[in-house]
Design a protein around this motif. Structure first.
Motif, PDB file in Angstrom:
ATOM      1  N   LEU A  66       9.120   5.848  26.424  1.00  0.00           N
ATOM      2  CA  LEU A  66       8.852   4.680  27.271  1.00  0.00           C
ATOM      3  C   LEU A  66       7.392   4.245  27.174  1.00  0.00           C
ATOM      4  O   LEU A  66       7.081   3.056  27.217  1.00  0.00           O
ATOM      5  CB  LEU A  66       9.215   4.994  28.741  1.00  0.00           C
ATOM      6  CG  LEU A  66      10.700   5.200  29.017  1.00  0.00           C
ATOM      7  CD1 LEU A  66      10.917   5.685  30.456  1.00  0.00           C
ATOM      8  CD2 LEU A  66      11.498   3.916  28.791  1.00  0.00           C
ATOM      9  N   THR A 122       6.381   3.667  34.982  1.00  0.00           N
ATOM     10  CA  THR A 122       4.917   3.819  34.991  1.00  0.00           C
ATOM     11  C   THR A 122       4.455   4.421  36.313  1.00  0.00           C
ATOM     12  O   THR A 122       3.595   5.314  36.332  1.00  0.00           O
ATOM     13  CB  THR A 122       4.258   2.437  34.793  1.00  0.00           C
ATOM     14  OG1 THR A 122       4.938   1.780  33.739  1.00  0.00           O
ATOM     15  CG2 THR A 122       2.787   2.554  34.480  1.00  0.00           C
ATOM     16  N   ARG A 170       6.388  -2.366  20.501  1.00  0.00           N
ATOM     17  CA  ARG A 170       6.016  -0.986  20.784  1.00  0.00           C
ATOM     18  C   ARG A 170       5.260  -0.363  19.620  1.00  0.00           C
ATOM     19  O   ARG A 170       5.286  -0.866  18.509  1.00  0.00           O
ATOM     20  CB  ARG A 170       7.237  -0.164  21.160  1.00  0.00           C
ATOM     21  CG  ARG A 170       8.219  -0.013  20.031  1.00  0.00           C
ATOM     22  CD  ARG A 170       9.271   0.991  20.407  1.00  0.00           C
ATOM     23  NE  ARG A 170      10.499   0.388  20.832  1.00  0.00           N
ATOM     24  CZ  ARG A 170      11.334   0.950  21.684  1.00  0.00           C
ATOM     25  NH1 ARG A 170      11.029   2.067  22.269  1.00  0.00           N
ATOM     26  NH2 ARG A 170      12.476   0.398  21.984  1.00  0.00           N
ATOM     27  N   LEU A 191      15.630   0.657  26.872  1.00  0.00           N
ATOM     28  CA  LEU A 191      15.581  -0.129  28.115  1.00  0.00           C
ATOM     29  C   LEU A 191      16.995  -0.524  28.529  1.00  0.00           C
ATOM     30  O   LEU A 191      17.841  -0.795  27.680  1.00  0.00           O
ATOM     31  CB  LEU A 191      14.712  -1.372  27.902  1.00  0.00           C
ATOM     32  CG  LEU A 191      13.224  -1.089  27.655  1.00  0.00           C
ATOM     33  CD1 LEU A 191      12.500  -2.354  27.243  1.00  0.00           C
ATOM     34  CD2 LEU A 191      12.574  -0.481  28.889  1.00  0.00           C
ATOM     35  N   LYS A 243       2.089  -3.645  29.323  1.00  0.00           N
ATOM     36  CA  LYS A 243       1.706  -2.277  29.711  1.00  0.00           C
ATOM     37  C   LYS A 243       0.565  -2.294  30.737  1.00  0.00           C
ATOM     38  O   LYS A 243      -0.397  -3.063  30.591  1.00  0.00           O
ATOM     39  CB  LYS A 243       1.281  -1.491  28.469  1.00  0.00           C
ATOM     40  CG  LYS A 243       1.302  -0.010  28.706  1.00  0.00           C
ATOM     41  CD  LYS A 243       1.219   0.737  27.393  1.00  0.00           C
ATOM     42  CE  LYS A 243       1.531   2.191  27.641  1.00  0.00           C
ATOM     43  NZ  LYS A 243       1.697   2.920  26.422  1.00  0.00           N
ATOM     44  N   THR A 279       9.975   1.322  32.795  1.00  0.00           N
ATOM     45  CA  THR A 279       9.218   2.290  31.997  1.00  0.00           C
ATOM     46  C   THR A 279       8.713   3.437  32.889  1.00  0.00           C
ATOM     47  O   THR A 279       8.038   4.343  32.406  1.00  0.00           O
ATOM     48  CB  THR A 279       8.032   1.611  31.301  1.00  0.00           C
ATOM     49  OG1 THR A 279       7.247   0.968  32.303  1.00  0.00           O
ATOM     50  CG2 THR A 279       8.486   0.592  30.279  1.00  0.00           C
TER      51      THR A 279
END
Lengths: 276, 222
Positions: B33, B89, B217, B165, B65, B87
């Motif tokens: 991720l 985070t 990515r 995803l 990001k 993701t």
């Protein structure tokens, strides 16, 4: 009959209070829009505060569609009052000025005469609603733009712009049936009481009584279903997520039936009464 | 003797806690991720709740990001505050420890269950339970208890084995109280207050469908 209708329309066109009524409609709309402009966002914040726990919002809910709906909600008490004053005046002014005598010196049918009054009363009601709709949409969209409509009716209902527009349009159409009932009722009261002031007082009293009855919860009883005030609320059904067309059509048909009965009763009384 | 045993037990537990390692499967998923720098997707949003009626809403979603997810739409949309961090985070933002809770099955599929506990008080959550698909290296379910905003549950569905995803996400949310200004926006005459009270603390589900992914990515491709 056609000549009588034209004559009644001409009278309505000539009397200044017709224009005062239309002016009053616009003034009421402006006041509502003005208050919404200053308070609307705060009210929406309160309305949406619950959802704020879980959601962010993108887009503006204080828009033209919401304002048209607010106008619709707010004006439904004031508009019948204006209509009842104007419509009852169609007859009480004739009594007051003594013009009825001069009319019936000529070979004019009493039934046709009063029927033409009822016809013009209903026509004026439709014109007033159309005027209200036009100005409400015009002013609201010009000032606030378009967007999704949010309404609370048992649940929080969101309608997209086009859907909201159609629902509002149908609501105005359904509301016209309700307003026609009040107009016809005021003319019937005028037939009974003849005097302008008494007619206005009684018409206002009738309206207040109707509003009080609207707040009474009759539950699911037959009374609740057949009472004219409840039937007159059919326009609200367009803001439930799933529209119950059958119920709306039935309610409006019954209300039109009541209107016809009140009108028939008025014609009957007028026909058998002396022109004093 | 008892004192010695107490000390021994204390040192044993200290040793066990010190020895807690972050789960390898989770690290593999995290690394996968973390490799996503940017993605865009078209989303459709449905809210299933007894107290909200809303048509399906459409929007575009953009992720950069270390930035909050952003949305664009022509219409009014409700964006869920929680559950859009695909993701994860926020979950991995501060140091954390993991506890292996064994295996749970969803359908026929065995999934690894982990508890994630943050070691830093600044973390927004207190504990999270996640279910990992170790074969395809992705998270399929999570239940996160936040410090201030209750808990929420996420279920993530993927169309292909390779997807990192999700293509569909179901977020369960809870609203505590429905407060409304009766006189302005609705019919003020026929509000059933009893029914309204019963609306306290209602659950709902948000269904997000994601299509047309564009992913940038550093590592593998979707």
């Amino acid at each position: 009959m056609r000549a009588l209708i034209w004559a009644e329309l001409y009278k309505l066109y000539r009397q200044p209070r017709t224009y005062y009524a239309l002016g009053a409609i616009v003034l009421m709309e402006v006041v509502i829009l003005f208050s919404a402009y200053y308070q609307g966002s705060a009210l929406i914040d309160v309305l949406m505060s619950t959802l704020k726990q879980s959601f962010y919002f993108k887009g503006d809910l204080l828009n033209g569609n919401l304002l048209v709906y607010v106008i619709l909600n707010t004006i439904w008490f004031h508009l019948p009052l204006l209509l009842m004053i104007i419509v009852s005046g169609l007859l009480t002014s004739e009594y007051k000025d003594g013009t009825l005598r001069s009319i019936f010196v000529q070979p004019v049918s009493k039934s046709k005469f009063v029927l033409s009054k009822y016809f013009v009363a209903m026509l004026f009601t439709m014109v007033a609603i159309f005027f209200l709709m036009l100005t409400a949409f015009g002013l609201s969209y010009t000032i606030f733009g378009r967007g999704d409509l949010i309404v609370y009716l048992d649940t929080l209902n969101f309608f997209e712009n086009n859907d909201a527009m159609w629902r509002l349009f149908w609501a105005y159409l359904s509301g016209t049936v309700t307003m026609m009932f009040y107009s016809v009722m005021s003319l019937t009261i005028a037939i009974f009481f003849r005097d302008t002031t008494i007619t206005w007082i009684l018409a206002t009293f009738f309206l207040i009584l109707s509003n009080l009855m609207l707040r009474v919860d009759f539950g699911t009883s037959l009374w609740g279903k057949l009472l004219y005030v409840k039937l007159g609320e059919s326009w609200q059904h367009f803001f439930y997520y799933d529209i119950n067309w059958q119920e709306i059509v039935l309610n409006n048909t019954i209300l039109l039936g009541y209107t016809a009965i009140v009108m028939g009763f008025g014609i009957l009384v007028f026909k058998h009464r002396d022109i004093a | 003797m008892i004192r010695h045993l107490t000390y021994l037990t204390y040192f044993f537990f200290c040793f066990v806690l010190q020895a807690q390692e972050t789960d390898r499967d989770l690290l593999a998923i995290k690394s996968r991720l973390d490799s996503i720098d940017h993605y865009e997707a078209s989303i459709s949003l449905d809210i299933l709740a007894s107290f909200i009626k809303m048509p399906t809403k459409y929007a575009s979603m953009t992720y950069e990001k270390d930035q909050p997810v952003s949305f664009t739409s022509d219409n009014f949309i409700l964006i869920p505050k929680r559950g859009l961090d695909f993701t994860l985070t926020q979950l991995f933002q501060y140091p954390f420890i993991t506890l292996d809770r064994g295996i749970e099955k969803r359908g026929d599929k065995p999934l690894k269950v982990l508890n994630i506990i943050p070691e830093d008080d600044q973390a927004e959550y207190t504990i999270a339970k996640i279910l990992l698909d170790t074969t395809n290296r992705r998270i399929v379910e999570s239940e996160i208890n936040t410090r201030n905003e209750g808990s929420f549950k996420l279920q993530l569905y993927y169309n292909t084995r390779q997807s990192a995803l999700p293509d569909r996400v179901e977020i369960t949310f809870e609203l505590q109280k429905l407060r409304l200004p009766f006189n302005f926006f609705g019919k003020d005459t026929q509000i059933d207050r009893q029914e309204l009270r019963s609306l306290d603390e209602k659950k709902g589900t948000i269904i997000l469908r994601l299509t047309d992914y564009i992913i940038s990515r550093t590592g593998e491709k979707r």
